[in-house]
Design a protein around this motif. Sequence first.
Motif, PDB file in Angstrom:
ATOM      1  N   GLU A  71      16.512 -39.970  45.231  1.00  0.00           N
ATOM      2  CA  GLU A  71      15.927 -39.622  46.406  1.00  0.00           C
ATOM      3  C   GLU A  71      15.365 -38.124  46.445  1.00  0.00           C
ATOM      4  O   GLU A  71      14.471 -37.826  46.614  1.00  0.00           O
ATOM      5  N   ALA A  72      16.459 -37.414  45.707  1.00  0.00           N
ATOM      6  CA  ALA A  72      16.041 -35.765  45.741  1.00  0.00           C
ATOM      7  C   ALA A  72      14.974 -35.599  44.692  1.00  0.00           C
ATOM      8  O   ALA A  72      13.990 -34.512  44.879  1.00  0.00           O
ATOM      9  N   LYS A  73      14.815 -36.515  43.807  1.00  0.00           N
ATOM     10  CA  LYS A  73      13.781 -36.105  42.515  1.00  0.00           C
ATOM     11  C   LYS A  73      12.454 -36.440  43.129  1.00  0.00           C
ATOM     12  O   LYS A  73      11.334 -35.689  42.875  1.00  0.00           O
ATOM     13  N   ARG A  74      12.114 -37.174  44.007  1.00  0.00           N
ATOM     14  CA  ARG A  74      11.165 -37.768  44.581  1.00  0.00           C
ATOM     15  C   ARG A  74      10.696 -36.374  45.638  1.00  0.00           C
ATOM     16  O   ARG A  74       9.696 -35.802  45.964  1.00  0.00           O
ATOM     17  N   GLN A  75      11.788 -35.811  46.216  1.00  0.00           N
ATOM     18  CA  GLN A  75      11.565 -34.668  47.353  1.00  0.00           C
ATOM     19  C   GLN A  75      11.083 -33.605  46.336  1.00  0.00           C
ATOM     20  O   GLN A  75      10.243 -32.843  47.047  1.00  0.00           O
ATOM     21  N   LYS A  76      11.653 -33.322  45.232  1.00  0.00           N
ATOM     22  CA  LYS A  76      11.209 -32.086  44.512  1.00  0.00           C
ATOM     23  C   LYS A  76       9.848 -32.403  44.338  1.00  0.00           C
ATOM     24  O   LYS A  76       9.117 -31.251  44.024  1.00  0.00           O
ATOM     25  N   LEU A 102       9.387 -21.157  53.454  1.00  0.00           N
ATOM     26  CA  LEU A 102       8.997 -22.446  52.613  1.00  0.00           C
ATOM     27  C   LEU A 102       9.441 -22.291  51.288  1.00  0.00           C
ATOM     28  O   LEU A 102      10.169 -23.007  50.714  1.00  0.00           O
ATOM     29  N   ILE A 103       9.559 -20.925  50.804  1.00  0.00           N
ATOM     30  CA  ILE A 103      10.204 -20.606  49.662  1.00  0.00           C
ATOM     31  C   ILE A 103      11.585 -20.843  49.475  1.00  0.00           C
ATOM     32  O   ILE A 103      12.042 -21.424  48.495  1.00  0.00           O
ATOM     33  N   SER A 104      12.335 -20.548  50.547  1.00  0.00           N
ATOM     34  CA  SER A 104      13.678 -20.757  50.744  1.00  0.00           C
ATOM     35  C   SER A 104      13.963 -22.171  50.700  1.00  0.00           C
ATOM     36  O   SER A 104      14.952 -22.706  50.041  1.00  0.00           O
ATOM     37  N   LEU A 105      13.181 -22.925  51.442  1.00  0.00           N
ATOM     38  CA  LEU A 105      13.451 -24.362  51.844  1.00  0.00           C
ATOM     39  C   LEU A 105      13.096 -25.098  50.284  1.00  0.00           C
ATOM     40  O   LEU A 105      13.978 -25.940  49.962  1.00  0.00           O
ATOM     41  N   ILE A 106      12.325 -24.557  49.474  1.00  0.00           N
ATOM     42  CA  ILE A 106      11.865 -25.284  48.254  1.00  0.00           C
ATOM     43  C   ILE A 106      13.238 -25.093  47.045  1.00  0.00           C
ATOM     44  O   ILE A 106      13.434 -25.905  46.561  1.00  0.00           O
ATOM     45  N   ILE A 147       7.460 -33.959  45.578  1.00  0.00           N
ATOM     46  CA  ILE A 147       6.530 -33.907  46.652  1.00  0.00           C
ATOM     47  C   ILE A 147       6.393 -32.311  46.945  1.00  0.00           C
ATOM     48  O   ILE A 147       5.364 -31.808  47.402  1.00  0.00           O
ATOM     49  N   LEU A 148       7.502 -31.546  46.983  1.00  0.00           N
ATOM     50  CA  LEU A 148       7.447 -30.277  47.333  1.00  0.00           C
ATOM     51  C   LEU A 148       6.895 -29.268  46.545  1.00  0.00           C
ATOM     52  O   LEU A 148       6.080 -28.465  46.906  1.00  0.00           O
ATOM     53  N   THR A 149       6.729 -29.738  45.241  1.00  0.00           N
ATOM     54  CA  THR A 149       6.152 -28.963  44.163  1.00  0.00           C
ATOM     55  C   THR A 149       4.836 -29.216  44.357  1.00  0.00           C
ATOM     56  O   THR A 149       3.887 -28.173  44.406  1.00  0.00           O
ATOM     57  N   VAL A 150       4.296 -30.521  44.565  1.00  0.00           N
ATOM     58  CA  VAL A 150       2.845 -30.715  44.979  1.00  0.00           C
ATOM     59  C   VAL A 150       2.250 -30.150  46.107  1.00  0.00           C
ATOM     60  O   VAL A 150       1.300 -29.268  46.176  1.00  0.00           O
ATOM     61  N   MET A 151       3.057 -30.119  47.109  1.00  0.00           N
ATOM     62  CA  MET A 151       2.656 -29.547  48.340  1.00  0.00           C
ATOM     63  C   MET A 151       2.432 -27.901  48.273  1.00  0.00           C
ATOM     64  O   MET A 151       1.763 -27.264  48.773  1.00  0.00           O
ATOM     65  N   THR A 152       3.384 -27.457  47.666  1.00  0.00           N
ATOM     66  CA  THR A 152       3.381 -25.974  47.095  1.00  0.00           C
ATOM     67  C   THR A 152       2.053 -25.342  46.488  1.00  0.00           C
ATOM     68  O   THR A 152       1.537 -24.519  47.047  1.00  0.00           O
ATOM     69  N   LEU A 153       1.881 -26.365  45.520  1.00  0.00           N
ATOM     70  CA  LEU A 153       0.774 -26.130  44.614  1.00  0.00           C
ATOM     71  C   LEU A 153      -0.812 -26.028  45.607  1.00  0.00           C
ATOM     72  O   LEU A 153      -1.684 -25.268  45.659  1.00  0.00           O
TER      73      LEU A 153
END
Length: 409
Positions: free
Chosen positions: A230-235, A215-219, A237-243
């Motif tokens: 599109e990448a900004k939204r992905q980043k 997961l860390i490598s994916l993020i 979402i990933l940040t929120v999901m990680t938290l």
Amino acid sequence: IKPKQFLLGYLIISPILEQLIPSFSFDISGLRLGPQIVIRGGLTLLLIFYLIANYKDISSIQIIKPIFAILALFSITTIIVDIRNSMAFSELAKIFYWMLLLVTIAKMTQNSQMTINRIYQSVTISSIIFLIILFASPKLGIQSDYANLKTNTGMFSPHAVAISLCMILNVIFYFISKQKRALHLLLAIILCILIVVSISNTYVRTAYLTSALALISLIILTWIYNKGEEAKRQKLILTVMTLIIIVIVILQVSIHRENFNRRFADLSNIDENTGSGRLEIWKSSLKTYLSYTIFEKVLGSGMGIAYKNQVGTSEFATHNDYLFILLSGGLLGIALFVWLFILVIRCLMYPKYEDSTPMIIGWSTVVTYLVASMTNNVQGYPLVMTYFAFLVGGGIGHYQRYKYQTLEE
């Protein structure tokens, strides 16, 4: 049937081969045979013939040199030391199988005979078949090699739930890449959170470490290489999901502290009912290596040695692919594997020519393998290495094709 259709079809039905076709074996004049061994052995021979017939094309695949060197080393040491050991040749065949499959997929993708999208599509279908077999296994009267569906109390096994959710996530990610709908992305986030909860309930230490680093490598890779709106939204979402996942992990450890403490306190316990005994197995494996002659320390002692008695109580594998390679191929074997994975990572580093998705998936797959190999003999799981060969080999071939096109232009 064209080679690419045959291999993609094989990928799709791999769960059937792994779960439904009996894995029993029998000896004929000292040669161990069985349905799975015969089928995968036959495929390995076909891969050898295919690569020989296309030897001029495979020279451009950078990973070919360390792979051929590894296969030559293991073959020579196994023939010299374990010529009468059928188990040694069975393990050697597994190495040949996934490495030749990796090269073949990379070559086909580089030459546009196979596309990365078709590989992802086939992995998705294969994941669905895996799920169907897993949930149908009790009614079919078979026991899954990966997880029993239910526990003795009738509840769904945490291992089966975790594996099922991971396979469902494969399917969701495929539809995200094709349609990019918000609903699919929301489902992926929910699944990732559920996967963390289910894995934490398995109390499998390797799963904790592997899933966390994957997961860390994916993020990290998504943050570095994904560009555009599109990448900004992905980043985000990933940040929120990680938290959210970090909070869940903290809560899980707090609530089930006693279970976590017990699982992390039994590394030296050799009793299979209460502990894995990994430390004792690793110490014994290292002791075996240190007892080698200079020749054996450099070149290894064949594929059979790693599966001989390592702890003095019963038959144990090394539970570590690095120790397995060290015992079987010596320091030279370890050096060749390091060379191979350095080239694999380098070959997946061409996102500026194309979409970065194959690189992110490829690197995450490599990280998963490298971490899981610390506590397991991952190369001994043909289905796992089949997925590895297609996802990593497809990414390598995809970027190599664009690299050589750019050089020609």
